[in-house]
Scaffold this active site. Structure first.
Site, PDB file in Angstrom:
ATOM      1  CB  SER A 130      -0.923   0.011   1.218  1.00 26.46           C
ATOM      2  OG  SER A 130      -1.834  -1.055   1.183  1.00 26.46           O
ATOM      3  CG  HIS A 178      16.614  46.553  22.820  1.00 26.25           C
ATOM      4  ND1 HIS A 178      16.795  45.211  23.045  1.00 26.25           N
ATOM      5  CD2 HIS A 178      17.752  46.996  22.210  1.00 26.25           C
ATOM      6  CE1 HIS A 178      17.991  44.851  22.601  1.00 26.25           C
ATOM      7  NE2 HIS A 178      18.587  45.905  22.077  1.00 26.25           N
ATOM      8  CB  SER A 302     -15.064  48.167  18.887  1.00 27.95           C
ATOM      9  OG  SER A 302     -15.634  48.013  20.177  1.00 27.95           O
ATOM     10  CB  SER A 303     -19.611  44.868  19.565  1.00 32.40           C
ATOM     11  OG  SER A 303     -19.026  44.693  20.847  1.00 32.40           O
ATOM     12  CG  ASN A 310     -10.513  46.476  16.517  1.00 31.92           C
ATOM     13  OD1 ASN A 310     -10.124  47.516  17.032  1.00 31.92           O
ATOM     14  ND2 ASN A 310     -11.527  45.783  16.993  1.00 31.92           N
ATOM     15  CG  ASN A 316      -8.643  37.195  11.959  1.00 32.99           C
ATOM     16  OD1 ASN A 316      -8.727  37.158  13.180  1.00 32.99           O
ATOM     17  ND2 ASN A 316      -9.649  37.555  11.179  1.00 32.99           N
ATOM     18  NE  ARG A 342       3.545   1.431   6.447  1.00 26.55           N
ATOM     19  CZ  ARG A 342       3.004   2.638   6.580  1.00 26.55           C
ATOM     20  NH1 ARG A 342       3.561   3.528   7.368  1.00 26.55           N
ATOM     21  NH2 ARG A 342       1.898   2.952   5.926  1.00 26.55           N
TER      22      ARG A 342
END
Length: 469
Positions: A130, A178, A302-303, A310, A316, A342
């Site tokens: 296989s 820095h 923003s809610s 943002n 993300n 294997r």
């Protein structure tokens, strides 16, 4: 409470097949379970054609051109009906690769139905384990995903970054080392550094080897030689693997060693990490006001705070890069290990390749859209430069060092003198010019340093951008 588990059509468990399906859909053609089975059919068909074309088994006829075309057409038109049929066969065999073998035999019987051709069907999956089929299938799938989907998207993003670097080539920027004010640069030069790093990783990925093997249950050609002892099986194997467009691996156990996969995934993970660095730097520039995010795109930042836009694309991207790298790292570390000849850890592990690629592809999409939504704000960069005249302590003390080395008197302890002037407090242009006037510098040097501003103290930064080509 109703159950989502029985919904029809099924509700996606993961984000890639749900919320982000449209972004990662191109990978389905290469790295899905259906794509794996289609590629297995492809390998089985090509192995049969190879064996008959090269007269490997004495007395077996060559498939006609129309028969070969018909078999290859099975691969070309492998779709949802074939997926369902194969699944039904697998329910009987309880073995995925054996189901593929029986599927191809069915098709051969339909293409060449004569009783005399039934023996030909025994050359389907001949002398193969296989893993002979699987390793070649995965190599072809991963190569297709890299070359047709991931690499073009990644290259387009890097070109986007390089274009921004060129456009911002001459825009002065207060550097931060820095987190503290440091020698000025340009925004273009800083983006060019990231583009250069990303391109190096793409070059490595573009040169990747995709190895494959076909040598039996423990890599010895034992069954091959037992069945047809006079055939040059290593040469047959090599020509077949290379004919698929892969690099032949002559020395394996039952499995191809997967080292090439670990190498590829390490390079992809490194690309991801540099891209993560870009996202965090650009996020910081946004927070400093050096970039404004394009308004009017219908997004809600923003809610509760109406003023906010943002930098969600970069955030993300960071999250998806981290998920991708976690998977790429575990793929690379696990796939190079196998107990003796294997075990099946690699079989389960490789089913996650698509997910690793998917999160990286999603990050590329997010980063690209985030960058496209930025406008540089040179005025904000200038304001920070004008508020940090102390960064000119470096060129002044460096000029004093050079003069002192040339024997000009009064140039002793330049670093310490500038430290006393600048450390821990803000100074003005007037403070610096007064200091310069009292150093006893040659007139030309004093004039040059007095005319310098944080905005003009950018060295060769603009010209360095040109090294991107």
């Amino acid at each position: 409470m109703s159950s989502f588990g029985d919904a029809s059509p099924p509700i996606a468990l993961g984000a890639l097949d749900g919320r982000y399906r449209s972004v990662v859909a191109p990978l389905v053609e290469h790295l899905s379970e259906a794509a794996l089975n289609r590629m297995r059919v492809h390998v089985e068909v090509e192995w049969l054609v190879h064996l008959t074309d090269h007269h490997v088994v004495p007395g077996v006829r060559v498939l006609s051109g129309s028969e070969q075309a018909a078999l290859r057409d099975v691969v070309t038109h492998f779709g949802t009906d074939e997926v369902a049929e194969l699944a039904q066969i697998e329910r009987e065999t309880v073995h995925d690769v054996k189901a593929v073998e029986y599927f191809v035999k069915r098709r051969l019987m339909a293409i060449a139905p004569d009783e005399a051709d039934r023996g030909l069907a025994e050359l389907i999956h001949f002398a193969c384990t296989s893993e002979d089929i699987n390793n070649l299938s995965y190599a072809l799938m991963v190569r297709g995903a890299v070359m047709s989907v991931w690499l073009p998207r990644a290259s387009a993003l890097v070109d986007q970054v390089a274009g921004m670097a060129t456009g911002l080539r001459d825009v002065p920027l207060l550097a931060r080392t820095h987190g503290q004010p440091a020698t000025p640069t340009t925004m273009g030069k800083e983006l060019a550094v990231l583009a250069f790093r990303l391109r190096r990783q793409l070059a490595r990925i573009g040169r990747a080897d995709y190895l494959g093997k076909l040598n039996g249950a423990t890599g010895t050609f034992g069954a091959h030689l037992a069945a047809v002892p006079l055939a040059d099986w290593p040469s047959i194997s090599r020509s077949f693997v290379e004919g698929l467009g892969l690099t032949w691996n002559p020395l394996t156990t039952q499995i191809e060693s997967h080292d090439w996969q670990a190498e590829l995934y390490a390079d992809m993970a490194r690309f991801n990490r540099v891209l993560h660095n870009l996202c965090t730097d650009v996020w910081t520039y946004v927070s400093l006001g050096y970039f404004a995010q394009v308004r009017g795109q219908g997004s809600v930042g923003s809610s509760t705070m109406p003023h906010k836009v943002n930098p969600i694309r970069f955030e993300n991207a960071e999250a998806n890069l981290e998920v991708s790298n976690a998977l790429l790292d575990v793929l690379g570390s696990t796939l190079v290990q196998s107990r003796l000849q294997r075990d099946l850890t690699d079989s389960s592990m490789q089913r996650n390749i698509g997910t690793a690629f998917g999160h990286s592809l999603l990050a590329l999409d997010n980063a690209g859209r985030g960058l496209a939504g930025l406008d540089a704000v040179p005025a904000a960069m200038d304001a920070d430069l004008d508020a940090n005249w102390e960064v000119l302590g470096e060129p002044i003390q460096s000029a004093m060092r050079a003069l002192g080395a040339q024997g000009v008197p009064g140039m002793d302890n330049p670093y310490e003198r500038l430290k006393e002037l600048t450390r821990g407090r803000r100074i003005t242009q007037g403070d610096l010019q007064t200091f310069i006037a009292g150093l006893g510098l040659p007139d030309d040097v004093a004039a040059r340093l007095s005319a310098m501003t944080p905005r003009t103290y950018i060295g060769a930064a603009p010209e360095l951008v040109d090294y991107l080509g």
